[in-house]
Each structure stands twice: as structure tokens, then as C-alpha cells.
Write an enzyme that holds these catalytic residues in place. Structure first.
Site, PDB file in Angstrom:
ATOM      1  N   GLY A  45      -7.629 -10.661 -10.237  1.00 45.28           N
ATOM      2  CA  GLY A  45      -6.475 -10.776 -11.123  1.00 45.28           C
ATOM      3  C   GLY A  45      -6.794 -10.685 -12.599  1.00 45.28           C
ATOM      4  O   GLY A  45      -6.036 -11.163 -13.437  1.00 45.28           O
TER       5      GLY A  45
ATOM      6  N   LYS B 163      -2.209  -0.827   4.947  1.00 47.59           N
ATOM      7  CA  LYS B 163      -0.929  -0.315   4.443  1.00 47.59           C
ATOM      8  C   LYS B 163       0.128  -1.406   4.519  1.00 47.59           C
ATOM      9  O   LYS B 163      -0.060  -2.422   5.195  1.00 47.59           O
ATOM     10  CB  LYS B 163      -0.489   0.914   5.230  1.00 47.59           C
ATOM     11  CG  LYS B 163      -0.220   0.651   6.703  1.00 47.59           C
ATOM     12  CD  LYS B 163       0.213   1.918   7.426  1.00 47.59           C
ATOM     13  CE  LYS B 163       0.400   1.643   8.910  1.00 47.59           C
ATOM     14  NZ  LYS B 163       0.822   2.826   9.658  1.00 47.59           N
TER      15      LYS B 163
ATOM     16  N   MET C  90      -4.336  -3.612  -3.078  1.00 45.39           N
ATOM     17  CA  MET C  90      -5.146  -2.683  -2.294  1.00 45.39           C
ATOM     18  C   MET C  90      -4.486  -2.302  -0.968  1.00 45.39           C
ATOM     19  O   MET C  90      -5.100  -2.378   0.091  1.00 45.39           O
ATOM     20  CB  MET C  90      -6.542  -3.267  -2.076  1.00 45.39           C
ATOM     21  CG  MET C  90      -7.257  -3.625  -3.373  1.00 45.39           C
ATOM     22  SD  MET C  90      -7.298  -2.290  -4.610  1.00 45.39           S
ATOM     23  CE  MET C  90      -8.684  -1.365  -3.993  1.00 45.39           C
ATOM     24  N   ARG C  91      -3.236  -1.885  -1.054  1.00 44.75           N
ATOM     25  CA  ARG C  91      -2.525  -1.417   0.139  1.00 44.75           C
ATOM     26  C   ARG C  91      -1.725  -0.187  -0.204  1.00 44.75           C
ATOM     27  O   ARG C  91      -1.176  -0.079  -1.297  1.00 44.75           O
ATOM     28  CB  ARG C  91      -1.538  -2.482   0.629  1.00 44.75           C
ATOM     29  CG  ARG C  91      -2.160  -3.466   1.538  1.00 44.75           C
ATOM     30  CD  ARG C  91      -1.214  -4.570   1.907  1.00 44.75           C
ATOM     31  NE  ARG C  91      -2.013  -5.590   2.528  1.00 44.75           N
ATOM     32  CZ  ARG C  91      -2.286  -5.632   3.822  1.00 44.75           C
ATOM     33  NH1 ARG C  91      -1.750  -4.772   4.645  1.00 44.75           N
ATOM     34  NH2 ARG C  91      -3.086  -6.557   4.313  1.00 44.75           N
TER      35      ARG C  91
ATOM     36  N   ASN D  90       1.120   1.834 -11.265  1.00 46.35           N
ATOM     37  CA  ASN D  90      -0.172   1.443 -10.693  1.00 46.35           C
ATOM     38  C   ASN D  90      -1.287   1.662 -11.710  1.00 46.35           C
ATOM     39  O   ASN D  90      -1.239   2.591 -12.519  1.00 46.35           O
ATOM     40  CB  ASN D  90      -0.456   2.295  -9.446  1.00 46.35           C
ATOM     41  CG  ASN D  90      -1.776   1.937  -8.781  1.00 46.35           C
ATOM     42  OD1 ASN D  90      -2.090   0.763  -8.590  1.00 46.35           O
ATOM     43  ND2 ASN D  90      -2.570   2.949  -8.443  1.00 46.35           N
TER      44      ASN D  90
ATOM     45  N   HIS E 231      -5.314   2.483 -12.009  1.00 43.34           N
ATOM     46  CA  HIS E 231      -6.408   3.026 -11.200  1.00 43.34           C
ATOM     47  C   HIS E 231      -7.661   3.162 -12.065  1.00 43.34           C
ATOM     48  O   HIS E 231      -7.594   3.654 -13.191  1.00 43.34           O
ATOM     49  CB  HIS E 231      -6.018   4.392 -10.617  1.00 43.34           C
ATOM     50  CG  HIS E 231      -7.077   4.929  -9.701  1.00 43.34           C
ATOM     51  ND1 HIS E 231      -7.231   4.476  -8.408  1.00 43.34           N
ATOM     52  CD2 HIS E 231      -8.066   5.830  -9.909  1.00 43.34           C
ATOM     53  CE1 HIS E 231      -8.272   5.091  -7.861  1.00 43.34           C
ATOM     54  NE2 HIS E 231      -8.794   5.913  -8.752  1.00 43.34           N
TER      55      HIS E 231
END
Ligand code: GAR
Length: 193
Positions: free
Chosen positions: A11, A65, A92-93, A109, A111
Site C-alpha cells: 500500500g 481474476k 493484483m487481479r 491503474n 503499472h
């Protein structure tokens, strides 16, 4: 602008967002809820520290997922917070059409590479092993294509001769901690116009 953060890990990016909010660097954005698919995730400890509701939501039955009952539970938990923006900060899904449709156009998101290079897992390690001289991080809008949505902003990190993987990771994370709150602040100004 009401923001819900989803994360699976320590986090540090959620913390950077909350610190920016505390220091009035988050524009008109306000974090209203933090959700994690991992009951012991460090991200959940930020809740009490910053006075934000932080909840574990059971993601079962799948491992990588978000689909089926777990997806329905996440949709309900996000919807209850009435978000204008859903921020994936180390979540992480892979998201599926149910969740994507419920919050269409409102999900971003983070990345840890310069997309479209090195999508998927371990963006930092992929770049390091490939021997590129510059890498960085990307904030993008989320679509059904994993790590493929429109790019909102990027920050560049140089990989110097002799840098270890740990050194590169530290530089990328520092870049992320500056980039993500800045993008959220900018989006919140746009919402107001
Ligand atoms: C960040 O480096 C983020 O870019 C990455 O997970 C880390 C979360 O760290 N996300 C992905 O790899 C998504 N595919 P944090 O929990 O300390 O914010």
C-alpha cells in the site's frame, strides 16, 4: 471527487495518495474507502492511520481474476462508497466485464513500467532483465485489455550502470509515489470544470 482505492499489497502508493490528500496536493479528490482482496495486506492498515474506511472483501472463488461471487462482492463494496474514481494501486487481479461495466470510464491503474513495454506481472524485473536503459511507471485508464487502456501519464526512470534490481525498484516506486497522486489531482480538476 470521491475516490476508492483497491490494492493487494503493502500500500505504499495508497499511502502516497493519502499523504498528498493530507498535504492538500490531491486537488478536489478525497479517498473515501480502501478495499483489499488480501486480509493481511499492509494497505488495510492505512485505514485507521488516515481515518478512512478500509475493508477486506472476499475475492473467492478465483485466484488471479475477479469474477463470479467475488466480483459481485467487490462491485457492491465499491458502489456503496459512490465513487467518481476507482484507483487500482497494486490490485493484483484481472478485472472482468462485470466490474469494468459497473464503473466504466472511472477506473485507473498504476503499472511499474513504461507501457506498452513490459505489461503483466513484474514490470520492474522484466525491464531490468531486458537491460533497457530507461524504464518508469504508467497511469492508464482501465479497459478489458490488460494494461492496454489509454495512457494518462508516465514518469521516466534511468537505469544506471551497476544498478541492482532493488535499486531500480526503489527508483520506480519513488516515481510512482509522485505520479499517481498528481494524476488523481489533475483528474479531480477536470471533473470540476
Ligand atoms: C506498484 O509498484 C504497482 O505499480 C504494482 O504493484 C505495486 C504496488 O505497490 N502494480 C502492478 O504490478 C499491477 N500490474 P504498493 O502496494 O506498495 O502500492
Amino acid at each position: 471527487m470521491r475516490v476508492v482505492i483497491l490494492g493487494s499489497g503493502r500500500g505504499s502508493n495508497a499511502e502516497a495518495i493519502l499523504l498528498a490528500q493530507q498535504q492538500q496536493r490531491l486537488g478536489a479528490a478525497r479517498v473515501v474507502r480502501i478495499l483489499s482482496d488480501q486480509p493481511g495486506a499492509g494497505i488495510l492498515a492505512l485505514g485507521p492511520r488516515f481515518g478512512v474506511e478500509a475493508l477486506f472483501v472476499d475475492p473467492a472463488p478465483f485466484r488471479t481474476k475477479l469474477e463470479g461471487e467475488g466480483e459481485a462482492r467487490f462491485i457492491a463494496a465499491v458502489q456503496a462508497a459512490e465513487p467518481d474514481l476507482v484507483v487500482l494501486a497494486g490490485f493484483m487481479r484481472v478485472l472482468k466485464p462485470g466490474f469494468l461495466g459497473a464503473f466504466a470510464g472511472r477506473i485507473i491503474n498504476l503499472h511499474p513500467s513504461l507501457l506498452p513495454s513490459f505489461p503483466g506481472l513484474d514490470g520492474i524485473g522484466q525491464a531490468f532483465r531486458r537491460g533497457v536503459k530507461v524504464t518508469g511507471c504508467t497511469v492508464h485508464a482501465v479497459t478489458a485489455e490488460v494494461d492496454g487502456g489509454p495512457i494518462l501519464d508516465q514518469a521516466v526512470v534511468r537505469i544506471e550502470e551497476g544498478d541492482t534490481l532493488e535499486a531500480v525498484a526503489a527508483k520506480v516506486h519513488a516515481a510512482e509515489h509522485a505520479l499517481l497522486p498528481a494524476v488523481i489531482a489533475r483528474l479531480s480538476q477536470r471533473t470540476r470544470e
